[in-house]
Design a protein around this motif. Structure first.
Motif, PDB file in Angstrom:
ATOM      1  N   LEU B 420      -0.027 -33.018  12.904  1.00 54.83           N
ATOM      2  CA  LEU B 420      -0.617 -31.908  13.662  1.00 54.83           C
ATOM      3  C   LEU B 420       0.275 -30.669  13.674  1.00 54.83           C
ATOM      4  O   LEU B 420      -0.219 -29.551  13.748  1.00 54.83           O
ATOM      5  CB  LEU B 420      -0.908 -32.352  15.105  1.00 54.83           C
ATOM      6  N   ILE B 421       1.585 -30.863  13.625  1.00 49.17           N
ATOM      7  CA  ILE B 421       2.461 -29.693  13.705  1.00 49.17           C
ATOM      8  C   ILE B 421       2.838 -29.149  12.327  1.00 49.17           C
ATOM      9  O   ILE B 421       3.452 -28.099  12.226  1.00 49.17           O
ATOM     10  CB  ILE B 421       3.747 -29.994  14.511  1.00 49.17           C
ATOM     11  N   ASN B 422       2.445 -29.844  11.282  1.00 46.94           N
ATOM     12  CA  ASN B 422       2.864 -29.414   9.948  1.00 46.94           C
ATOM     13  C   ASN B 422       2.437 -27.993   9.555  1.00 46.94           C
ATOM     14  O   ASN B 422       3.200 -27.274   8.917  1.00 46.94           O
ATOM     15  CB  ASN B 422       2.412 -30.429   8.887  1.00 46.94           C
ATOM     16  N   PRO B 423       1.226 -27.555   9.924  1.00 50.54           N
ATOM     17  CA  PRO B 423       0.822 -26.211   9.498  1.00 50.54           C
ATOM     18  C   PRO B 423       1.714 -25.092  10.029  1.00 50.54           C
ATOM     19  O   PRO B 423       1.673 -23.987   9.501  1.00 50.54           O
ATOM     20  CB  PRO B 423      -0.595 -26.076  10.063  1.00 50.54           C
ATOM     21  N   PHE B 424       2.522 -25.350  11.043  1.00 46.13           N
ATOM     22  CA  PHE B 424       3.408 -24.292  11.533  1.00 46.13           C
ATOM     23  C   PHE B 424       4.589 -24.082  10.594  1.00 46.13           C
ATOM     24  O   PHE B 424       5.369 -23.156  10.758  1.00 46.13           O
ATOM     25  CB  PHE B 424       3.925 -24.608  12.937  1.00 46.13           C
ATOM     26  N   MET B 425       4.719 -25.001   9.637  1.00 44.32           N
ATOM     27  CA  MET B 425       5.744 -24.793   8.627  1.00 44.32           C
ATOM     28  C   MET B 425       5.157 -23.803   7.644  1.00 44.32           C
ATOM     29  O   MET B 425       4.108 -24.029   7.054  1.00 44.32           O
ATOM     30  CB  MET B 425       6.074 -26.099   7.907  1.00 44.32           C
ATOM     31  N   SER B 426       5.852 -22.694   7.500  1.00 46.61           N
ATOM     32  CA  SER B 426       5.287 -21.589   6.766  1.00 46.61           C
ATOM     33  C   SER B 426       5.239 -21.884   5.270  1.00 46.61           C
ATOM     34  O   SER B 426       6.259 -22.008   4.627  1.00 46.61           O
ATOM     35  CB  SER B 426       6.160 -20.384   7.019  1.00 46.61           C
ATOM     36  N   LEU B 453      10.885 -15.709  11.017  1.00 46.87           N
ATOM     37  CA  LEU B 453       9.504 -16.198  10.998  1.00 46.87           C
ATOM     38  C   LEU B 453       9.466 -17.704  10.727  1.00 46.87           C
ATOM     39  O   LEU B 453       8.773 -18.449  11.409  1.00 46.87           O
ATOM     40  CB  LEU B 453       8.692 -15.466   9.927  1.00 46.87           C
ATOM     41  N   TYR B 454      10.220 -18.123   9.720  1.00 46.83           N
ATOM     42  CA  TYR B 454      10.266 -19.546   9.399  1.00 46.83           C
ATOM     43  C   TYR B 454      10.813 -20.323  10.591  1.00 46.83           C
ATOM     44  O   TYR B 454      10.284 -21.360  10.958  1.00 46.83           O
ATOM     45  CB  TYR B 454      11.128 -19.792   8.146  1.00 46.83           C
ATOM     46  N   ALA B 455      11.882 -19.782  11.177  1.00 39.77           N
ATOM     47  CA  ALA B 455      12.504 -20.465  12.315  1.00 39.77           C
ATOM     48  C   ALA B 455      11.525 -20.536  13.485  1.00 39.77           C
ATOM     49  O   ALA B 455      11.430 -21.551  14.179  1.00 39.77           O
ATOM     50  CB  ALA B 455      13.785 -19.740  12.723  1.00 39.77           C
ATOM     51  N   PHE B 456      10.771 -19.458  13.687  1.00 39.41           N
ATOM     52  CA  PHE B 456       9.808 -19.442  14.779  1.00 39.41           C
ATOM     53  C   PHE B 456       8.735 -20.517  14.562  1.00 39.41           C
ATOM     54  O   PHE B 456       8.322 -21.203  15.498  1.00 39.41           O
ATOM     55  CB  PHE B 456       9.159 -18.060  14.887  1.00 39.41           C
ATOM     56  N   GLY B 457       8.329 -20.665  13.304  1.00 40.48           N
ATOM     57  CA  GLY B 457       7.372 -21.723  12.976  1.00 40.48           C
ATOM     58  C   GLY B 457       7.930 -23.083  13.357  1.00 40.48           C
ATOM     59  O   GLY B 457       7.236 -23.916  13.950  1.00 40.48           O
ATOM     60  N   ILE B 458       9.214 -23.308  13.039  1.00 39.36           N
ATOM     61  CA  ILE B 458       9.838 -24.590  13.374  1.00 39.36           C
ATOM     62  C   ILE B 458       9.859 -24.789  14.881  1.00 39.36           C
ATOM     63  O   ILE B 458       9.490 -25.847  15.385  1.00 39.36           O
ATOM     64  CB  ILE B 458      11.277 -24.659  12.802  1.00 39.36           C
ATOM     65  N   VAL B 459      10.251 -23.721  15.599  1.00 40.78           N
ATOM     66  CA  VAL B 459      10.326 -23.835  17.059  1.00 40.78           C
ATOM     67  C   VAL B 459       8.953 -24.158  17.653  1.00 40.78           C
ATOM     68  O   VAL B 459       8.819 -25.039  18.506  1.00 40.78           O
ATOM     69  CB  VAL B 459      10.893 -22.532  17.677  1.00 40.78           C
ATOM     70  N   MET B 460       7.925 -23.471  17.176  1.00 42.65           N
ATOM     71  CA  MET B 460       6.577 -23.738  17.686  1.00 42.65           C
ATOM     72  C   MET B 460       6.160 -25.177  17.366  1.00 42.65           C
ATOM     73  O   MET B 460       5.533 -25.856  18.183  1.00 42.65           O
ATOM     74  CB  MET B 460       5.553 -22.774  17.071  1.00 42.65           C
ATOM     75  N   ALA B 461       6.530 -25.635  16.166  1.00 46.71           N
ATOM     76  CA  ALA B 461       6.192 -27.009  15.780  1.00 46.71           C
ATOM     77  C   ALA B 461       6.859 -27.988  16.742  1.00 46.71           C
ATOM     78  O   ALA B 461       6.250 -28.956  17.194  1.00 46.71           O
ATOM     79  CB  ALA B 461       6.639 -27.284  14.341  1.00 46.71           C
ATOM     80  N   MET B 611       0.496 -14.264  14.097  1.00 54.59           N
ATOM     81  CA  MET B 611      -0.856 -14.827  14.034  1.00 54.59           C
ATOM     82  C   MET B 611      -1.053 -15.553  12.691  1.00 54.59           C
ATOM     83  O   MET B 611      -1.510 -16.695  12.663  1.00 54.59           O
ATOM     84  CB  MET B 611      -1.889 -13.700  14.164  1.00 54.59           C
ATOM     85  N   THR B 612      -0.673 -14.900  11.585  1.00 55.26           N
ATOM     86  CA  THR B 612      -0.876 -15.546  10.285  1.00 55.26           C
ATOM     87  C   THR B 612      -0.006 -16.786  10.129  1.00 55.26           C
ATOM     88  O   THR B 612      -0.366 -17.728   9.454  1.00 55.26           O
ATOM     89  CB  THR B 612      -0.570 -14.598   9.102  1.00 55.26           C
ATOM     90  N   LEU B 613       1.136 -16.773  10.813  1.00 57.36           N
ATOM     91  CA  LEU B 613       2.007 -17.947  10.762  1.00 57.36           C
ATOM     92  C   LEU B 613       1.360 -19.142  11.463  1.00 57.36           C
ATOM     93  O   LEU B 613       1.410 -20.264  10.972  1.00 57.36           O
ATOM     94  CB  LEU B 613       3.355 -17.621  11.416  1.00 57.36           C
ATOM     95  N   LEU B 614       0.733 -18.867  12.617  1.00 60.69           N
ATOM     96  CA  LEU B 614       0.306 -19.978  13.467  1.00 60.69           C
ATOM     97  C   LEU B 614      -1.165 -20.367  13.340  1.00 60.69           C
ATOM     98  O   LEU B 614      -1.521 -21.517  13.580  1.00 60.69           O
ATOM     99  CB  LEU B 614       0.591 -19.645  14.938  1.00 60.69           C
ATOM    100  N   TYR B 615      -2.026 -19.417  12.996  1.00 61.61           N
ATOM    101  CA  TYR B 615      -3.458 -19.713  13.142  1.00 61.61           C
ATOM    102  C   TYR B 615      -3.962 -20.726  12.107  1.00 61.61           C
ATOM    103  O   TYR B 615      -3.207 -21.188  11.252  1.00 61.61           O
ATOM    104  CB  TYR B 615      -4.276 -18.415  13.164  1.00 61.61           C
TER     105      TYR B 615
END
Lengths: 80, 662
Positions: B420-426, B453-461, B611-615
């Protein structure tokens, strides 16, 4: 000398696997990964996070929780 | 045509052997579980065509993970004429454990005793002949990475496959268990199974899959099943023990190894990269350097050439079309639709090539397993399994293999969360979007913004992982068990090949899905007849205008941004393509950059990027989620929660940023 838990061994200490008392499924998994009865293991790293073992030349990282359920008999090489 | 199946432990060099045999385009990664599906390749030997199936690496043929099941079911199906069991010569006991299981299944096995060079370095001496004799099957010494011993291996495998010989193995599990096996076997013996003894052993080992299979196929008396269930806990480990004892006997006859290992380069390197305090910073620095190099090499050195090339082709093609008096709509389609849209995407290929190249090197050296190790502490703290991190890193390339890599997680909870969290990996497809905005708004801090941006994706994941593990799944997380393979110099040829595979995939998608999306949107943008193409009056503009208010609170409530985001759900590459069409309508990336500077501010650029990172991930990812979870519900959940999350965070960034006066 009595058996101790694998997680208590320090780096560079050896132990012979005597038994594992985790859940049954994990038990078998560990056996299959080479931690079978009487296998000789060396602790490579044991400070933080999973414990790293050396199993006849191959390295295996083992979660701390699991490592504290593996019984080993400390093993000492004779000095030469 | 004969079919050969490759089976072996993870990191036994199985995939290297597969590549050496078939020369196929298939990826090798130096960590457990990269072959998540079985792969097929072909080769010719003495004028005959052979097919090779590369099965997932497994330690055993139980039902512990999906990988094991895939491998086991394939072998059980009897589809292969012979099985080549790749055995790591440096770790022979554990590898032969799998061999005994194969032999018990009664299939024809030939052992490829691989990595003989590494064994030699470690002063391990193996008597191949004695080993072959005591196993009762052909054993061939190989060094797959150097193409050594392969001819001989194939020769032996082909010969053995067509011979009438059957493998014979007789492991005694002790009097009591042997008697039980015979008793259970008595009920299974019939025309319904080729391996009754193996089934009996598996039943007594408590294998649930086999239990179900047997229940379906045979009518076993209730009391027999009950007595099997009762005895399993006692027998299970005993059976494994006896197998190891059997292997131990063979090894003591055929293998000589030093009593104590010498410290290898791998040990020395590991002291540094898995260090208590330095481990995580080293990982972060490596990733940062990779991004920095990606920019320097991919954009500054190569980017200009590709952009110039695309521009050159585009301009000349349009000139050619003018010359032959082709209809105006065709000229417009080519210049605005194709080169304005897809052309913009192509300009980012050098960057993607370079990023994939470096990630490929990390994979093949064996560093990835260390990354998972150092991250385990952090992952544990938030209730996730350390291996989750591997699927996350794979997701950097593309979320599809990232999601497939979650198969190496053994329990369902760990796996679902990782998925479920994989898509947050850019992924690589989102990279062009970042790059175009970075060029427009943050040209001097490109690598830093990208890294953030990449790091933020990891944090959100990680945050979502924590929430999911608290809210959705109540079970315990499973233990961390992972092999740390020795470091190896990556084989340049394979790194390039794996990189090319991914780039080709990108090009293929750019040429197919994205082309269709772009063409469709181009049609919508010129209809109804008579409107200014790409204007708000076009159908495209009207649809965008209706939906745009959704994004107004996030600061980019324009119809253009809206259309590009929705097109991105088909494929993320389409976002830049659409922006290129609606804003610039030209082939040049620089004009798009200028156009974006007019309509976005640095703040709205950031909220748009987040938005493009997370949606919602792209259609290919949603399709994979559906296949892997086998659940429409989870697929819809994935599509919706990511969209909502992306929207909320983008709105927060914009609103807070505005309050702060950006």
């Amino acid at each position: 000398m009595g058996d101790v838990y694998l997680s208590t061994l320090k780096p560079n200490e050896y132990g012979r696997i005597k038994g594992i008392d985790s859940g049954c499924k994990a038990n078998k998994r560990l056996y299959e990964l080479g931690l079978y009865k009487n296998a000789l293991v060396k602790v490579v790293k044991n400070d933080f996070g999973p414990v790293i073992l050396n199993l006849s030349g191959n390295k295996l990282a083992l979660g701390r929780g699991l490592a504290s359920k593996v019984l080993v008999e400390p093993y000492f090489f004779e000095r030469n | 045509m004969s079919i050969i199946a490759l089976v072996g432990n993870p990191n036994s060099g199985k995939t290297t052997l597969f590549n050496a045999l078939t020369g196929s385009n298939q990826h090798i990664g130096n960590w457990p579980g990269v072959t998540v599906e079985k792969k097929e390749g072909k080769f010719k030997h003495k004028e005959k065509q052979y097919s090779v199936i590369d099965l997932p690496g497994t330690y055993s043929l139980g039902a512990y993970s999906e990988d094991e099941l895939v491998a086991r079911n394939f072998i059980l199906s009897g589809a292969s004429d012979v099985v080549i069991n790749v055995v790591d010569a440096t770790n022979i006991e554990r590898n032969l454990y799998l061999t005994t299981q194969l032999l018990e299944m009664g299939v024809k096995v030939v052992v490829a005793l691989n990595m003989m060079d590494e064994a030699k370095q470690k002063n391990i001496e193996i008597d191949v002949c004695a080993l072959s004799k005591s196993l009762g099957i052909p054993v061939v010494a190989t060094i797959a990475s150097k193409n050594k011993g392969l001819e001989d291996l194939i020769e032996k495998a082909v010969e053995y496959a067509s011979s009438g010989e059957q493998p014979r193995i007789d492991i005694s599990y002790g009097e009591e268990i042997d008697r039980e096996i015979d008793r259970v076997k008595g009920f299974l013996d019939s025309s319904k199974s080729d391996h009754p003894k193996w089934l009996a052993i598996k039943l007594l080992e408590g294998d649930e899959e086999i239990y179900k299979l047997v229940e379906k196929k045979f009518k076993l008396p209730e009391d027999l099943l009950a007595s099997i269930k009762e005895k399993t806990p006692d027998y299970e480990l005993e059976i494994v023990d006896k197998r190891y004892a059997f292997v131990g006997n063979i090894v003591s006859l055929a293998v000589k190894k030093p009593a104590r290992e010498v410290e290898t380069i791998t040990d020395k390197l590991d002291k540094i990269v898995t260090h208590k305090y330095f481990g995580i910073p080293i990982f972060a620095i490596i990733m940062f350097i990779i991004f920095q190099l990606t920019f320097v090499i991919g954009q500054d050195l190569l980017g200009g050439y590709v952009a110039g090339f695309v521009e050159f082709i585009g301009e000349n093609l349009v000139k050619l079309l003018e010359l032959i008096n082709s209809p105006e709509w065709l000229q417009s389609f080519v210049s605005e639709g194709i080169f304005g849209g897809i052309g913009t995407v192509f300009e980012f290929i050098p960057l993607i090539v370079v990023l994939y190249f470096f990630i490929g090197i990390l994979e093949d050296t064996g560093y990835m397993a260390r990354a998972a190790y150092v991250m385990d502490g952090l992952m544990r703290a938030i209730g996730l399994h350390g291996k989750t991190f591997i699927s996350m890193i794979v997701g950097f390339g593309c979320n599809v293999p990232g999601i497939m890599a979650t198969r190496t997680l053994d329990n369902k909870k760990d796996r679902m969360i990782a998925l479920l969290i994989n898509p947050f990996m850019s992924c690589g497809a989102r990279l062009p979007i970042y790059l175009v905005f970075i060029a427009a708004f943050f040209p001097n801090n490109g690598a830093l913004v990208l890294f953030l941006l990449y790091a933020f994706g990891i944090v959100m994941a990680l945050i979502m992982g924590k929430i999911f593990s608290k809210v959705l799944f109540k079970e315990e997380s499973s233990h961390f068990i992972m092999e740390l393979p020795p470091y190896r110099l990556p084989i340049f040829k394979y790194v390039i090949r794996s990189m090319w595979d991914k780039v080709w995939d990108f090009l293929y998608r750019a040429g197919s899905i994205i082309f269709v999306v772009v063409a469709l949107l181009w049609v919508l943008s010129v209809l109804p007849f008579g409107v200014e193409p790409y204007s708000q009056e076009s159908i495209l503009g009207r649809i965008g205008t209706i939906l745009a208010p959704i994004f107004a609170p996030a600061g980019f409530g324009t119809w253009q941004a809206t259309v590009s985001l929705f097109a991105g759900i088909a494929a993320k590459e389409a976002v830049v393509a659409i922006l290129g069409m609606v804003y610039a309508g030209v082939s040049e990336g620089t004009e798009l950059v200028l156009a974006l500077q007019d309509v976005f501010t640095p703040l709205t650029a950031v909220s748009f990027l987040v938005m493009t990172l997370l949606y919602t991930p792209c259609a290919a990812v949603l399709g994979t989620v559906k296949r892997e979870t086998n659940s429409v519900k989870w697929t819809i959940f994935m599509a919706l929660y990511t969209f909502v999350l992306g929207w909320i965070v983008a709105v927060l960034i914009y609103q807070v940023g505005r309050l702060l006066g950006f």
